[in-house]
Design a protein around this motif. Structure first.
Motif, short mmCIF file in Angstrom:
data_model
loop_
_atom_site.label_atom_id
_atom_site.label_comp_id
_atom_site.label_asym_id
_atom_site.label_seq_id
_atom_site.Cartn_x
_atom_site.Cartn_y
_atom_site.Cartn_z
N GLU A 269 0.84 -1.19 0.00
CA GLU A 269 0.00 0.00 0.00
C GLU A 269 0.88 1.24 0.00
O GLU A 269 1.86 1.31 0.73
CB GLU A 269 -0.94 0.02 1.22
CG GLU A 269 -1.95 -1.11 1.20
CD GLU A 269 -3.07 -0.92 2.22
OE1 GLU A 269 -3.23 0.23 2.71
OE2 GLU A 269 -3.76 -1.90 2.53
N MET A 270 0.53 2.19 -0.85
CA MET A 270 1.24 3.48 -0.89
C MET A 270 0.22 4.59 -0.79
O MET A 270 -0.76 4.63 -1.55
CB MET A 270 2.03 3.63 -2.19
CG MET A 270 2.71 4.99 -2.31
SD MET A 270 3.30 5.34 -3.98
CE MET A 270 3.66 7.10 -3.86
N GLU A 271 0.44 5.50 0.14
CA GLU A 271 -0.43 6.65 0.33
C GLU A 271 0.31 7.90 -0.08
O GLU A 271 1.41 8.17 0.41
CB GLU A 271 -0.86 6.74 1.80
CG GLU A 271 -1.79 7.90 2.10
CD GLU A 271 -2.15 7.96 3.58
OE1 GLU A 271 -2.88 8.90 3.96
OE2 GLU A 271 -1.73 7.08 4.34
N LEU A 272 -0.28 8.68 -0.98
CA LEU A 272 0.33 9.92 -1.47
C LEU A 272 -0.57 11.10 -1.12
O LEU A 272 -1.75 11.15 -1.49
CB LEU A 272 0.53 9.85 -2.99
CG LEU A 272 1.01 11.13 -3.68
CD1 LEU A 272 2.32 11.63 -3.10
CD2 LEU A 272 1.16 10.89 -5.19
N GLU A 273 0.01 12.06 -0.41
CA GLU A 273 -0.71 13.25 0.01
C GLU A 273 -1.35 13.96 -1.17
O GLU A 273 -0.72 14.20 -2.19
CB GLU A 273 0.27 14.19 0.72
CG GLU A 273 -0.34 15.50 1.19
CD GLU A 273 0.69 16.44 1.79
OE1 GLU A 273 0.29 17.50 2.29
OE2 GLU A 273 1.90 16.11 1.75
N GLY A 274 -2.64 14.28 -1.04
CA GLY A 274 -3.35 15.01 -2.08
C GLY A 274 -3.84 14.16 -3.23
O GLY A 274 -4.58 14.64 -4.09
N VAL A 275 -3.43 12.90 -3.26
CA VAL A 275 -3.83 12.02 -4.37
C VAL A 275 -4.68 10.87 -3.86
O VAL A 275 -5.84 10.71 -4.26
CB VAL A 275 -2.58 11.49 -5.12
CG1 VAL A 275 -3.00 10.44 -6.17
CG2 VAL A 275 -1.85 12.65 -5.79
N GLY A 276 -4.15 10.04 -3.00
CA GLY A 276 -4.90 8.89 -2.51
C GLY A 276 -3.99 7.71 -2.24
O GLY A 276 -2.77 7.86 -2.15
#
Length: 288
Positions: A269-276
């Motif tokens: 899992e990768m979480e990117l600020e402002g994207v999802g």
């Protein structure tokens, strides 16, 4: 605006936990005679399509995000460009870990330059990463991805963000070994893009985006684009000094320290600020 592709190449706009099916807007794309252009038609016409997308959402059928299969938000990138060792701490770990460098020389990005990944390696988040060589070490690499919005060559850094359509989260998967990067990173399913494209107007400062990656819930990478060796505007300048950039071209901007191996059965899992958040399962590639 959050734009995705889903199910049978349908076009959607994401709001909250819903997807509005705005596929009817695709009828506005110009008809193309063979041969088709070497760029993505949706991205090339995105600005002119946005009013129609908003209009269609008023009466568009909608589905829950959990009920669709998300595809790569860019269907037809002309090329996938990637930046190696673009975080200093990753450069240090790559030089120190023999399982990463395999006696290959690991040089600074300013000297070694960029590399290309095969378009056939591109998938969306509803597909698993399939390990083609499970007997070798296969690593995750979390990256912020830039989607180019219009054609340009020799773009100055000060103008570069004007050429950006939007941003995605990405995984630049790699099989470790002695081969060149472009070969080890171009295996089918080794370029994960998603979960959707967030248009550039929603990301006012791409130079300060936090992101993190976990494997089976364990944090492995945690970084911010402010730590890039070559920031996004200068990456666009660098790339466009060698390649003409076209709508839909993808630039994987580099991975930070903390890369590590994955095995069949793992969940990344990768979480990117402002994207999802992108979440993919790891399996073994079936042989024919």
């Amino acid at each position: 605006m959050r734009i995705c592709r889903f199910d049978n190449n349908q076009l959607g706009v994401v709001q909250g936990n819903d997807i509005y099916d705005v596929s009817a807007a695709l009828a506005l794309l110009p008809e193309q005679a063979y041969p088709f252009p070497g760029h993505d038609l949706l991205i090339a016409n995105l600005e002119s399509l946005r009013p129609r997308l908003m209009q269609l959402m008023e009466n568009a059928p909608k589905k829950a995000l959990t009920d669709v299969q998300l595809l790569a938000p860019v269907a037809n990138p002309g090329k996938i460009i990637a930046a190696p060792v673009n975080y200093l701490k990753h450069l240090e770990e790559a030089r120190a870990d023999k399982e990463i460098h395999h006696a290959n020389q690991i040089g600074e990005i300013q000297r070694v330059g960029l590399f290309l990944k095969a378009n056939s390696s591109l998938i969306g988040v509803s597909q698993p990463v399939e390990l083609a060589h499970p007997e070798r070490r296969n690593d995750h690499e979390a990256e912020v991805v830039v989607v180019i919005g219009k054609t340009g060559r020799n773009i100055a850094a000060k103008d570069a963000l004007q050429y950006v359509a939007g941003y995605c989260a990405g995984l630049d998967m790699t099989t470790r070994g002695p081969e060149e990067r472009s070969m080890r990173k171009s295996i089918d399913t080794y370029t994960v893009l998603g979960p959707w494209l967030v248009t550039a107007d929603e990301i006012p400062d791409p130079g300060s985006l936090a992101f993190r990656l976990t494997v089976n819930g364990e944090e492995r990478q945690n970084a911010n684009t402010k730590d890039l060796v070559i920031d996004i505007p200068h990456l666009i300048e660098f790339a466009s000094s060698f390649y003409t950039l076209n709508p839909g071209d993808l630039i994987f901007t580099g991975t930070p320290e903390g890369v590590g191996p994955v095995e069949p059965g793992d969940r990344i899992e990768m979480e990117l600020e402002g994207v999802g958040t992108i979440a993919v399962n790891v399996t073994t590639m079936e042989t024919v």
